[in-house]
Design an enzyme around this catalytic site. Structure first.
Site, mmCIF file in Angstrom:
data_model
loop_
_atom_site.group_PDB
_atom_site.id
_atom_site.type_symbol
_atom_site.label_atom_id
_atom_site.label_comp_id
_atom_site.label_asym_id
_atom_site.label_seq_id
_atom_site.Cartn_x
_atom_site.Cartn_y
_atom_site.Cartn_z
ATOM 1 N N GLY A 322 0.818 -1.212 0.000
ATOM 2 C CA GLY A 322 0.000 0.000 0.000
ATOM 3 C C GLY A 322 0.847 1.256 0.000
ATOM 4 C CD GLU A 323 2.850 2.690 3.776
ATOM 5 O OE1 GLU A 323 3.998 3.031 3.392
ATOM 6 O OE2 GLU A 323 2.654 2.047 4.807
ATOM 7 N N GLY A 324 0.943 3.652 -1.904
ATOM 8 C CA GLY A 324 1.401 4.111 -3.204
ATOM 9 C C GLY A 324 2.704 3.494 -3.664
#
Length: 374
Positions: A322-324
């Site tokens: 996640g988190e880009g």
């Protein structure tokens, strides 16, 4: 009753310039490397030209990572491998430069912006710029209650629109969009199942930090129960986000739609951003033309959403953190496509090839010579 009319986005969002794309395709055919030999990079370069309305395409010089953060009440059911209400720890890791996304962004020279929409923590422990748009502390448990009130959903959506405007006004030319959440993949799975008309088991994945079989069964049951609550409000996308989404998901949806209005390309990361994009497509069918799928995370709901939007992931590395982070890995590919489209020289005309008018002139001269001889 909401004062926000989502139908306005249908009128405001235009497709990337088709005429410019054709010009970019024609230019590509004249370059020294044969068209198609660069594979996906050819398509990306032409897509960027259309998005920018520019031939040759301009380089991506001011990208930005934007992460919307929130905790989800459904995590109380044990559907996540992370502790309930611990998304603020993930936010701190990003801000301190210790997370995978932060490390990648630093290496690539891309600034990161974190927007707290519903973290379950006191706001004092985080920078003011991070928490100033917070709508509430945590989202409701979507299997038995609404994630948000309709007023909170509207406020979150409008915050996403405002963040998109701020980025566009500051000169950001491409956004890597991601989330920081605990329980967010469960809400995302519900949205995808509701909009695609599928069962819970089809869209329920293992999450960012893989859960075991028992937790997966709990997650599947939570998606099933939330899906029953989602189906009656499918006709109202803002109410859908309020019922089974969350403040971070509502903000991401608003951000995506306004980015399309402002003609600012976005690279989607994982299942949460894909689910918000799917809601955005339901609002404005032209909006997905402004988005790229950065990577395939392996989450079944993401695959379902991307297939519905006809978006093909640029990478398939199975990054689930996640988190880009996964979308950040795709950014150099997009930048490379822009550089090649802009800087590859055009091939010189072949000396064996004469312009058509030269051939006709030669024929006319030959006829004149024959007439003189006679």
């Amino acid at each position: 009753m909401s004062s926000l009319n989502l139908d306005d986005f249908t009128d405001l969002i235009e497709r990337p310039d088709g005429g410019v794309r054709r010009d970019a395709e024609a230019r590509r055919e004249r370059q020294i490397v044969p068209p198609g030999s660069l594979g996906r990079l050819d398509d990306l370069g032409e897509w960027l030209a259309a998005a920018q309305s520019a031939v040759p395409v301009r380089p991506i010089e001011h990208p930005r990572v934007v992460l919307f953060a929130g905790d989800h009440g459904v995590a109380e059911l044990g559907v996540s491998a992370r502790p309930v209400g611990s998304a603020d720890q993930l936010v701190r890791a990003v801000l301190e430069g210790a997370s995978p996304a932060a490390i990648l962004a630093r290496r690539l020279g891309v600034p990161v912006r974190v927007v707290d929409m519903a973290l379950d923590c006191e706001p004092d422990g985080l920078p003011g710029e991070v928490v100033r748009r917070r709508v509430r502390r945590g989202s409701g448990r979507i299997d038995v209650e609404d994630a948000l009130t309709l007023e909170e959903a509207e406020a979150a959506f409008r915050s996403g629109v405002a963040v998109a405007d701020e980025e566009a006004d500051s000169g950001t030319d491409l956004v890597v969009l991601g989330d920081i959440s605990v329980g967010g993949t469960t809400a995302a799975a519900v949205l995808v199942a509701a909009l695609c008309g599928t069962d819970a088991s089809v869209v329920t994945g293992r999450g960012g930090r893989a859960i075991d079989d028992l937790a997966w069964m709990r997650k599947c049951a939570a998606v099933r129960d939330a899906l029953r609550r989602a189906r009656p409000v499918l006709g109202d996308q803002l109410q859908l986000l309020a019922t089974v989404g969350g403040a971070d998901l509502a903000a991401m949806t608003g951000f995506l739609l306004q980015s399309a209005v402002r003609k600012m390309p976005v690279i989607l990361d994982g299942v949460v951003s894909a689910a918000c994009a799917l809601v955005g497509q339901r609002v404005a069918f032209r909006a997905p033309d402004w988005w790229l799928a950065g990577q395939n995370s392996g989450e079944p709901a993401q695959a379902k959403a991307l297939d519905r939007m006809a978006l093909e992931p640029l990478l398939d590395h199975g990054v689930t953190v996640g988190e880009g982070a996964g979308a950040l890995l795709a950014l150099p590919l997009v930048q490379a496509a822009a550089a090649l489209a802009a800087d590859l020289p055009e091939a010189a005309p072949s000396p064996e090839t004469k312009p058509a008018n030269e051939d006709s002139e030669a024929d006319e001269n030959a006829d004149e010579d024959e007439a003189v001889d006679e």
